[in-house]
Design a protein around this motif. Structure first.
Motif, PDB file in Angstrom:
ATOM      1  N   VAL A  69     -18.693  -7.177 -44.219  1.00 50.99           N
ATOM      2  CA  VAL A  69     -17.061  -8.228 -43.802  1.00 50.99           C
ATOM      3  C   VAL A  69     -16.820  -8.409 -42.698  1.00 50.99           C
ATOM      4  O   VAL A  69     -16.735  -9.501 -41.604  1.00 50.99           O
ATOM      5  CB  VAL A  69     -16.759  -8.440 -44.787  1.00 50.99           C
ATOM      6  N   VAL A  70     -16.894  -7.099 -41.903  1.00 48.50           N
ATOM      7  CA  VAL A  70     -16.183  -7.040 -40.821  1.00 48.50           C
ATOM      8  C   VAL A  70     -17.008  -7.558 -39.285  1.00 48.50           C
ATOM      9  O   VAL A  70     -17.085  -7.666 -38.556  1.00 48.50           O
ATOM     10  CB  VAL A  70     -15.716  -5.540 -40.285  1.00 48.50           C
ATOM     11  N   SER A  71     -18.290  -7.657 -39.323  1.00 45.11           N
ATOM     12  CA  SER A  71     -19.519  -7.377 -38.562  1.00 45.11           C
ATOM     13  C   SER A  71     -19.851  -8.728 -38.952  1.00 45.11           C
ATOM     14  O   SER A  71     -20.108  -9.065 -37.483  1.00 45.11           O
ATOM     15  CB  SER A  71     -20.938  -6.407 -39.203  1.00 45.11           C
ATOM     16  N   THR A  72     -19.667  -9.183 -39.987  1.00 47.57           N
ATOM     17  CA  THR A  72     -19.835 -11.611 -39.544  1.00 47.57           C
ATOM     18  C   THR A  72     -19.065 -11.289 -39.181  1.00 47.57           C
ATOM     19  O   THR A  72     -19.151 -12.280 -38.657  1.00 47.57           O
ATOM     20  CB  THR A  72     -20.311 -11.550 -41.182  1.00 47.57           C
ATOM     21  N   ALA A  73     -17.454 -11.213 -39.058  1.00 45.59           N
ATOM     22  CA  ALA A  73     -16.406 -12.592 -38.706  1.00 45.59           C
ATOM     23  C   ALA A  73     -16.692 -11.733 -37.190  1.00 45.59           C
ATOM     24  O   ALA A  73     -17.128 -12.298 -35.899  1.00 45.59           O
ATOM     25  CB  ALA A  73     -15.368 -11.530 -39.201  1.00 45.59           C
ATOM     26  N   GLU A  74     -17.360  -9.964 -36.840  1.00 42.19           N
ATOM     27  CA  GLU A  74     -17.063  -9.723 -34.997  1.00 42.19           C
ATOM     28  C   GLU A  74     -18.328 -10.519 -34.506  1.00 42.19           C
ATOM     29  O   GLU A  74     -18.238 -11.209 -33.329  1.00 42.19           O
ATOM     30  CB  GLU A  74     -17.339  -8.505 -35.467  1.00 42.19           C
ATOM     31  N   SER A  75     -19.316 -10.725 -35.701  1.00 44.83           N
ATOM     32  CA  SER A  75     -20.297 -11.766 -34.990  1.00 44.83           C
ATOM     33  C   SER A  75     -20.062 -12.961 -33.923  1.00 44.83           C
ATOM     34  O   SER A  75     -20.596 -13.439 -33.354  1.00 44.83           O
ATOM     35  CB  SER A  75     -21.618 -11.098 -35.559  1.00 44.83           C
ATOM     36  N   ALA A  76     -19.308 -13.932 -35.181  1.00 46.27           N
ATOM     37  CA  ALA A  76     -18.361 -14.857 -35.053  1.00 46.27           C
ATOM     38  C   ALA A  76     -18.094 -14.987 -33.744  1.00 46.27           C
ATOM     39  O   ALA A  76     -16.759 -15.909 -33.818  1.00 46.27           O
ATOM     40  CB  ALA A  76     -18.019 -16.215 -36.153  1.00 46.27           C
ATOM     41  N   GLY A  77     -17.395 -13.687 -33.368  1.00 41.83           N
ATOM     42  CA  GLY A  77     -15.912 -13.502 -32.621  1.00 41.83           C
ATOM     43  C   GLY A  77     -14.537 -13.863 -32.557  1.00 41.83           C
ATOM     44  O   GLY A  77     -13.542 -13.520 -32.113  1.00 41.83           O
ATOM     45  N   LYS A  78     -14.709 -12.742 -34.075  1.00 41.90           N
ATOM     46  CA  LYS A  78     -13.399 -13.273 -34.753  1.00 41.90           C
ATOM     47  C   LYS A  78     -13.111 -11.525 -35.071  1.00 41.90           C
ATOM     48  O   LYS A  78     -13.778 -10.930 -34.951  1.00 41.90           O
ATOM     49  CB  LYS A  78     -13.655 -13.763 -36.438  1.00 41.90           C
ATOM     50  N   ARG A  79     -11.667 -11.751 -34.923  1.00 40.42           N
ATOM     51  CA  ARG A  79     -10.676 -10.319 -35.623  1.00 40.42           C
ATOM     52  C   ARG A  79      -9.613 -10.481 -36.295  1.00 40.42           C
ATOM     53  O   ARG A  79      -9.459 -11.698 -37.121  1.00 40.42           O
ATOM     54  CB  ARG A  79      -9.705 -10.374 -34.564  1.00 40.42           C
TER      55      ARG A  79
END
Length: 278
Positions: A69-79
């Motif tokens: 979940v964390v990496s999916t958000a980060e890959s989209a440029g989201k924190r």
């Protein structure tokens, strides 16, 4: 939990495990079962152009899933800036404490016991993060603490276990109450009609595109089951287990223990309304 197989509306291909609407992305937890369908849907929600995201239901305590979940958000440029819970069942909330550690976020929920480092959630609250707007809806019935989250910008509602993407849910007696659940379904029907909500983003199963149709199906299904339970009692099936064997004969026996919870809720409802036990 599923009792039926057909729902109105069209499951959107790719909704489970990927983007579902302009603002919502689903990450599927690896916990499939007869109770959780394909697994728990963890939702990452963010406003286009914002670098902040909200997560709804981090899911079970599964380290790989939480990291995904964390990496999916980060890959989209989201924190990830905030975590919300639809209710306290472990397949939705079991990983919340660990997820809070991973992301440094507060966890907001209706039940005070589930809140971590932040305020609670109340009826009519509006959660605003990074320009995103989520309206908190009180929808008890599946559990006493069940919430849904209305996403007006996408004409969508996150339903947790109140409405599933496939089949129908249980009323988890004694915490869940049928009268509350019926009121919650009517509230969701009004949301669909009055606020032009079309999309159901459920806690399990695929996205559905006909919110009003789905909720009306649920209401009809519940009315039919209640009538069947009442008839079973009139015909001498006195215990919840006897009613389950009679009314849910078409349902996988693996689901009968959970079906008994719904039957107990239905028996309570009938008793409260003076329809049995006289």
């Amino acid at each position: 939990m599923t009792y039926a197989t057909d729902l109105p509306g069209r499951p959107r291909p790719g909704a489970v495990g990927g983007p579902a609407t302009e603002r919502a992305v689903c990450v599927l937890a690896p916990n499939p079962s007869v109770m959780t369908l394909d697994g728990t849907n963890t939702w990452i929600v963010s406003e286009p152009g914002s670098d902040l995201a909200v997560v709804i239901d981090p899911g079970p305590l599964d380290e790989t899933h939480l990291q995904t979940v964390v990496s999916t958000a980060e890959s989209a440029g989201k924190r990830i800036a905030l975590t919300l819970l639809t209710h306290g069942h472990a397949d939705h909330s079991g990983g919340a404490a660990r997820f809070a550690e991973l992301t440094g976020t507060a966890v907001r929920a209706l039940d005070p016991a589930l809140r971590l480092g932040g305020e609670g959630l109340g009826i009519g609250d509006v959660v605003t993060t990074g320009g995103l707007e989520l309206h908190v809806l009180s929808t008890p019935g599946h559990t006493a603490d069940s919430l849904c989250f209305h996403l007006p910008a996408d004409g969508a509602v996150f339903t947790g276990d109140t409405v599933l993407g496939r089949g129908t849910t249980i009323v988890a007696h004694p915490d869940g109450r049928l009268g509350d659940y019926l009121d919650s379904l009517r509230r969701l029907r009004s949301l669909a009609v009055d606020e032009h909500v079309t999309t159901v983003l459920p806690g399990h199963g695929p996205v559905l595109d006909d919110a009003q149709g789905v909720v009306e199906y649920y209401l009809v299904h519940r009315a039919k089951r209640l009538a069947q339970v009442e008839t079973a009692v009139e015909n001498g099936h006195c215990t919840a287990a006897e009613v389950v064997a009679h009314v849910y004969a078409d349902v996988d026996r693996a689901l009968w223990p959970a079906a008994e919870l719904s039957v107990r809720a239905q028996l309570d409802y009938l008793d409260e309304h003076g329809l049995i036990g006289e």
